[in-house]
Design a protein around this motif. Structure first.
Motif, PDB file in Angstrom:
ATOM      1  N   SER A  99       5.090  11.813   4.005  1.00  0.00           N
ATOM      2  CA  SER A  99       5.912  10.711   3.486  1.00  0.00           C
ATOM      3  C   SER A  99       7.390  11.082   3.572  1.00  0.00           C
ATOM      4  CB  SER A  99       5.531  10.403   2.047  1.00  0.00           C
ATOM      5  OG  SER A  99       4.172  10.058   1.947  1.00  0.00           O
ATOM      6  N   ALA A 100       8.213  10.086   3.898  1.00  0.00           N
ATOM      7  CA  ALA A 100       9.653  10.285   3.950  1.00  0.00           C
ATOM      8  C   ALA A 100      10.275  10.021   2.584  1.00  0.00           C
ATOM      9  CB  ALA A 100      10.265   9.390   5.007  1.00  0.00           C
ATOM     10  N   GLU A 101      11.522  10.464   2.433  1.00  0.00           N
ATOM     11  CA  GLU A 101      12.187  10.291   1.147  1.00  0.00           C
ATOM     12  C   GLU A 101      12.850   8.922   1.029  1.00  0.00           C
ATOM     13  OE1 GLU A 101      14.903  13.477   0.741  1.00  0.00           O
ATOM     14  OE2 GLU A 101      13.364  15.054   0.671  1.00  0.00           O
ATOM     15  N   ASN A 102      13.446   8.475   2.085  1.00  0.00           N
ATOM     16  CA  ASN A 102      14.191   7.209   2.042  1.00  0.00           C
ATOM     17  C   ASN A 102      13.479   6.166   2.902  1.00  0.00           C
ATOM     18  OD1 ASN A 102      16.260   8.454   0.510  1.00  0.00           O
ATOM     19  ND2 ASN A 102      17.135   9.294   2.397  1.00  0.00           N
ATOM     20  N   TYR A 103      13.663   4.899   2.529  1.00  0.00           N
ATOM     21  CA  TYR A 103      13.095   3.774   3.256  1.00  0.00           C
ATOM     22  C   TYR A 103      14.241   2.946   3.838  1.00  0.00           C
ATOM     23  CZ  TYR A 103       8.580   4.865   1.195  1.00  0.00           C
ATOM     24  OH  TYR A 103       7.422   5.481   0.842  1.00  0.00           O
ATOM     25  N   LEU A 104      14.024   2.442   5.041  1.00  0.00           N
ATOM     26  CA  LEU A 104      15.065   1.700   5.759  1.00  0.00           C
ATOM     27  C   LEU A 104      14.647   0.248   5.956  1.00  0.00           C
ATOM     28  CD1 LEU A 104      15.838   4.364   8.515  1.00  0.00           C
ATOM     29  CD2 LEU A 104      16.991   4.059   6.301  1.00  0.00           C
ATOM     30  N   ASN A 105      15.624  -0.541   6.353  1.00  0.00           N
ATOM     31  CA  ASN A 105      15.362  -1.945   6.703  1.00  0.00           C
ATOM     32  C   ASN A 105      15.550  -2.099   8.219  1.00  0.00           C
ATOM     33  OD1 ASN A 105      16.552  -4.857   7.286  1.00  0.00           O
ATOM     34  ND2 ASN A 105      15.215  -4.987   5.486  1.00  0.00           N
ATOM     35  N   HIS A 106      14.534  -2.652   8.897  1.00  0.00           N
ATOM     36  CA  HIS A 106      14.543  -2.777  10.370  1.00  0.00           C
ATOM     37  C   HIS A 106      14.548  -4.230  10.831  1.00  0.00           C
ATOM     38  CE1 HIS A 106      13.632   1.515  11.040  1.00  0.00           C
ATOM     39  NE2 HIS A 106      12.915   1.407   9.916  1.00  0.00           N
ATOM     40  N   GLN A 107      14.946  -5.139   9.966  1.00  0.00           N
ATOM     41  CA  GLN A 107      14.812  -6.542  10.363  1.00  0.00           C
ATOM     42  C   GLN A 107      15.733  -6.917  11.525  1.00  0.00           C
ATOM     43  OE1 GLN A 107      16.113  -9.411   7.486  1.00  0.00           O
ATOM     44  NE2 GLN A 107      17.738  -8.102   6.638  1.00  0.00           N
ATOM     45  N   TYR A 108      16.805  -6.137  11.764  1.00  0.00           N
ATOM     46  CA  TYR A 108      17.720  -6.464  12.866  1.00  0.00           C
ATOM     47  C   TYR A 108      17.433  -5.644  14.123  1.00  0.00           C
ATOM     48  CZ  TYR A 108      20.260  -8.852   9.179  1.00  0.00           C
ATOM     49  OH  TYR A 108      20.591  -9.685   8.159  1.00  0.00           O
ATOM     50  N   ASP A 109      16.438  -4.777  14.076  1.00  0.00           N
ATOM     51  CA  ASP A 109      16.077  -4.050  15.296  1.00  0.00           C
ATOM     52  C   ASP A 109      15.545  -5.034  16.336  1.00  0.00           C
ATOM     53  OD1 ASP A 109      16.824  -1.854  13.998  1.00  0.00           O
ATOM     54  OD2 ASP A 109      14.864  -0.862  13.973  1.00  0.00           O
ATOM     55  N   PRO A 127       0.832  -1.214   0.000  1.00  0.00           N
ATOM     56  CA  PRO A 127       0.000   0.000   0.000  1.00  0.00           C
ATOM     57  C   PRO A 127       0.863   1.260   0.000  1.00  0.00           C
ATOM     58  CG  PRO A 127       0.125  -0.930   2.173  1.00  0.00           C
ATOM     59  CD  PRO A 127       0.833  -1.878   1.269  1.00  0.00           C
ATOM     60  N   LEU A 128       0.399   2.297  -0.627  1.00  0.00           N
ATOM     61  CA  LEU A 128       1.097   3.583  -0.645  1.00  0.00           C
ATOM     62  C   LEU A 128       0.758   4.377   0.614  1.00  0.00           C
ATOM     63  CD1 LEU A 128       0.536   4.544  -4.387  1.00  0.00           C
ATOM     64  CD2 LEU A 128       2.527   3.458  -3.378  1.00  0.00           C
ATOM     65  N   GLU A 129       1.586   5.424   0.855  1.00  0.00           N
ATOM     66  CA  GLU A 129       1.350   6.214   2.050  1.00  0.00           C
ATOM     67  C   GLU A 129      -0.025   6.866   2.032  1.00  0.00           C
ATOM     68  OE1 GLU A 129       3.995   6.211   0.251  1.00  0.00           O
ATOM     69  OE2 GLU A 129       5.850   6.328   1.404  1.00  0.00           O
ATOM     70  N   LYS A 130      -0.468   7.267   0.867  1.00  0.00           N
ATOM     71  CA  LYS A 130      -1.772   7.942   0.823  1.00  0.00           C
ATOM     72  C   LYS A 130      -2.899   6.976   1.173  1.00  0.00           C
ATOM     73  CE  LYS A 130      -2.591   7.161  -4.161  1.00  0.00           C
ATOM     74  NZ  LYS A 130      -2.907   7.824  -5.432  1.00  0.00           N
ATOM     75  N   HIS A 131      -2.741   5.702   0.804  1.00  0.00           N
ATOM     76  CA  HIS A 131      -3.756   4.730   1.196  1.00  0.00           C
ATOM     77  C   HIS A 131      -3.750   4.545   2.708  1.00  0.00           C
ATOM     78  CE1 HIS A 131      -3.320   2.939  -3.094  1.00  0.00           C
ATOM     79  NE2 HIS A 131      -4.157   3.957  -3.069  1.00  0.00           N
TER      80      HIS A 131
END
Length: 823
Positions: free
Chosen positions: A120-130, A83-87
């Motif tokens: 909405s933010a510009e960059n997307y991160l990976n949080h799988q190791y949080d 889903p997009l941020e607007k959804h």
């Protein structure tokens, strides 16, 4: 060594009393008020820490309820996996306003939605190791709390809230929601709680790092000790502090309440100074008053002491002179009168002693307190003692077993108020010999006399010996008869003694209750039957008796043994009776259960073996089409499921028999979906009946074991199908009450009798309906009851023979639970 006179000793004693009073007052003030003040300060600091922890916990609970309220399953079905941020903003438009940073993660931990302050933010991160994300994935549908000291997205330290959503049955991952809350928000919250207080509140992470503190240079430092809920003094970064902690419910967070040691102890020091001032003041004032009073009271004490010593030595002629003080003059006159009375009493006592010595019978005179004051020679000879060992001893000491009338508690209402004539008792002389006597007494004199009671004792040793020898034989015979009677009647089982003709010689109460009104004929028949067999010894026989009129029979087990006379001939029987109706009934039910279980297991197993042989026979490879083979496999699967269900019921009843509770896997579930799935299954497998299903308009999540609930519904619907005619209506309805979720199943079958309803939850019980083709092991309803008990629910059965059965199930809603409805 120096000695003090009487007056000085009185003054010293009075001064020591004053000092002791002052010490008690000062020490009492210290011991009462100082610990109370310390405890009050400890409680206040602990309460402040607990209040801060409760406030943080309430905030986190509010955020958890917001996260739990998201219907992620409907959101995923509507917008798909990406889903997009607007959804997200459109579907949960009010949600991002409460959280500065919102991230939605996929199953690999990558962000698919990231909103910072609602944008909405510009960059997307990976949080799988949080760590907090990993913990949320391991324990889905629960909020987990973590700490990030350097949050690049929020630009400041934050608390992270992670929540992994899965479907109701746990078979579909719906995404992980990661939220960030600034720590300064919680710092402001703690500052508001500690407002206008000497103490300050700080937030501590689960790893022991300070997240907030009143000194900025200490923030994010490791706490060098483990905090305790009880206030404790610590040296903390060159500060002497008193610290108490309160635990936050989520994330292992703690709230620390700190206060400087100097402020904490200031009021205690003031209380100590006050206690010292009270001690010194009371000591000074009390000593001054004591000295003055002692000087007044001890002026003539020396003269009175000297007079008392001379009277004690036997000088009754000396008299105290007149004194100028009116009070002491009255005291001197009272002493003079007392000396005159003592002299008169001494002369009377000597005269009475001479009279007592002339009496021939043993005589003892006691005073009003029960103490021996006079005794004559006859009594001394009887006791083999001398006057020094008897005078001033209690009269009751002469008796090894004191009669009640001689006890001191009864003395005033016994010997002092009434005559005692020829009381049979025993006295003990100085050699330890017991002598039987007749005791007589009479009160003497008035209330002002010294003597209270005159006692006469007569030795009756020879008379008692003659009477004892005559009564001994009667006592032995009566004792033997009483022992036998008590022994026989105290047997808890039924006991019957008969003669050789079967006539009852003795029967106890348990036997009468077991055999009922017609026990005489029953006992006679059993005795005749036993005597016809040779050598009756520990013989057992069962007696069947009619029950309470409903067709049941009671089974009484009789253990019989012969009674032989002195010639070895049989003179009767002894029978022990015990009610074994329940044991026989249980044996019969278990035998029927084994037979029924074997039949129930053989039926599906025969079908499985038959279809398996058809499919494995090479000659039938081309005989049956693929569709027919599929039907065979479907039939094998259906029979195997039936076999597995029977085995599962047997394992469940085995756990119940061993005292273990049924295992339940409680999770949120929509009961309407479970009911609809079970009814649809019966519509496909039992098409001979009509089904009417009524469910609430909106589904509701209830914490239950959906698998066990499905087992309950299958058992109840299976019984409704078995015991109702074809084409009859079976209605299933559900409704949500204020504190419970109710399910009603109603059929138009043959119904039940009241006695069948009373036993329906018994293990292995199967109702006897000869006009039905019902089958089963008789354990289904027992398992239903155990499952509902495990959920804290109830089951109510309303049935009338020939009119059908109505079953009402009630599953409780936990107190305080907020209902969660969905379309």
């Amino acid at each position: 060594m120096f000695s003090l006179n009487f007056r000085n000793r009185i003054q010293l004693l009075q001064f020591l009393t004053v000092v002791l009073t002052a010490v008690l007052l000062g020490g009492g003030s210290y011991l009462l008020f100082v610990p109370a003040l310390e405890k009050m300060q400890d409680r206040h600091l602990s309460h402040l820490a607990s209040e801060g922890a409760m406030s943080i916990s309430a905030t986190l609970r509010e955020r958890a309820l917001q996260m739990e309220g998201l219907d992620m399953e409907s959101f995923r079905h509507r917008y798909g996996e990406l889903p997009l941020e607007k959804h997200f903003l459109e579907y949960f438009k009010e949600f991002p306003e409460n959280f500065p940073v919102v991230s939605m993660l996929d199953k690999d931990g990558d962000e698919i939605v990231r909103l910072i302050n609602g944008r909405s933010a510009e960059n997307y991160l990976n949080h799988q190791y949080d760590p907090v994300v990993q913990e949320a994935r391991r324990h889905p549908n629960q909020m987990h709390v973590g700490v990030r000291l350097q949050d690049t997205q929020a630009g400041q330290p934050t608390l992270q809230l992670a929540y992994s959503y899965v479907s109701y049955f746990g078979d579909q991952f719906l995404g992980t929601l990661l939220l960030s809350l600034p720590i300064e928000q919680f710092e402001r919250q703690l500052i508001a709680i500690a407002h206008n207080d000497d103490a300050s509140l700080s937030l501590l992470s689960a790893e022991g790092k300070l997240l907030t503190f009143n000194r900025p240079e200490m923030v994010f430092q490791d706490l060098p000790f483990s905090p305790e809920s009880k206030p404790t003094r610590h040296q903390f970064f060159d500060d002497d502090l008193v610290i108490a902690s309160g635990s936050v419910e989520d994330g292992g967070l703690q709230v620390l309440a700190t206060v400087p040691w100097e402020i904490y102890r200031a009021e205690v020091q003031q209380m100590r100074v006050m206690a010292g001032i009270i001690f010194l003041t009371v000591t000074f004032v009390g000593a001054l008053i004591s000295w003055k009073l002692t000087s007044i009271l001890t002026r003539n004490i020396g003269q009175l002491v000297d007079f008392a010593e001379r009277v004690g030595q036997g000088d009754y002629r000396h008299q105290l002179p007149h004194d100028t003080s009116e009070e002491f003059n009255q005291l001197n006159n009272a002493f003079n009168r007392m000396v005159m009375d003592l002299d008169s009493h001494r002369r009377s006592r000597d005269s009475m002693q001479r009279i007592v010595e002339t009496i021939i019978d043993p005589l003892i005179v006691v005073d009003k307190q029960g103490l021996i004051v006079q005794i004559n020679n006859a009594a001394l000879n009887l006791l083999s003692s001398d006057p020094a060992k008897v005078i001033n001893r209690p009269l009751s000491d002469l008796f090894p077993e004191t009669p009640v009338v001689l006890l001191r508690a009864e003395f005033a209402v016994g010997l002092l108020t009434a005559h005692v004539e020829n009381l049979e008792t025993v006295i003990r002389n100085s050699q330890g010999q017991d002598i039987p006597v007749l005791f007589s007494s009479a009160p003497c004199g008035g209330e002002s006399d010294e003597f209270g009671v005159v006692c006469i004792i007569k030795d009756v040793t020879e008379l008692m010996a003659v009477r004892d020898s005559r009564e001994k034989a009667l006592i032995l015979a009566e004792d033997a008869r009483r022992r036998i009677d008590v022994l026989l009647r105290s047997v808890p089982d039924g006991l019957i003694v008969t003669n050789a003709l079967g006539q009852i010689q003795m029967i106890n109460t348990p036997a009468e209750k077991l055999l009922g009104d017609s026990f005489e004929k029953t006992v006679r028949d059993v005795a005749v039957q036993l005597q016809q067999e040779s050598g009756v010894r520990n013989r057992e026989i069962d007696i069947s008796l009619a029950g309470n009129g409903n067709g049941d029979f009671r089974v009484i087990q009789a253990h019989a043994s012969e009674i032989h006379d002195t010639k070895g001939l049989v003179s009767g029987l002894v029978m022990l009776l015990r009610d074994v109706s329940r044991e026989r009934s249980m044996d019969q039910m278990k035998n029927e259960f084994i037979s029924t279980a074997a039949h129930e297991l053989r039926t599906p197993l025969t079908s499985i073996l038959g279809y398996s042989e058809l499919m494995l026979d090479p000659a039938n490879e081309e005989r049956f089409s693929a569709e027919e083979q599929r039907d065979f496999m479907q039939e094998i699967l259906s029979r195997a499921e039936t076999l597995a269900r029977i085995i599962d019921d047997l394992l469940s009843i085995s756990r119940i028999e061993s005292g273990q509770p049924l295992s339940l896997e409680i999770s949120p579930a929509d009961i309407s979906i479970v009911i609809e799935r079970v009814v649809q299954q019966f519509k496909l497998t039992s098409k001979t009946h009509n089904y009417e299903l009524t469910l609430p308009r909106e589904g509701m999540l209830v914490h239950v074991d959906s698998g066990r609930l499905q087992q309950v519904l299958e058992n109840l619907l299976s019984n409704a199908v078995k015991y109702s005619d074809e084409d009859s209506l079976i209605s299933i309805a559900a409704e949500v009450g204020s504190d419970s979720y109710r399910i009603i199943i109603e059929d138009q079958g043959i119904g039940m009798l009241p006695e069948q309803q009373a036993r329906i939850f018994e293990k292995f019980y199967r109702a006897d309906y000869s006009n039905t083709k019902s089958s089963g092991l008789g354990i289904g309803m027992s398992i239903v009851k155990q499952i509902l008990d495990g959920h804290g629910g109830n089951i109510n059965i309303i049935s009338t023979l020939g009119e059908g059965t109505r079953i009402e199930l009630s599953l409780p809603l936990p107190a305080g639970q907020v209902p969660q409805f969905h379309n």
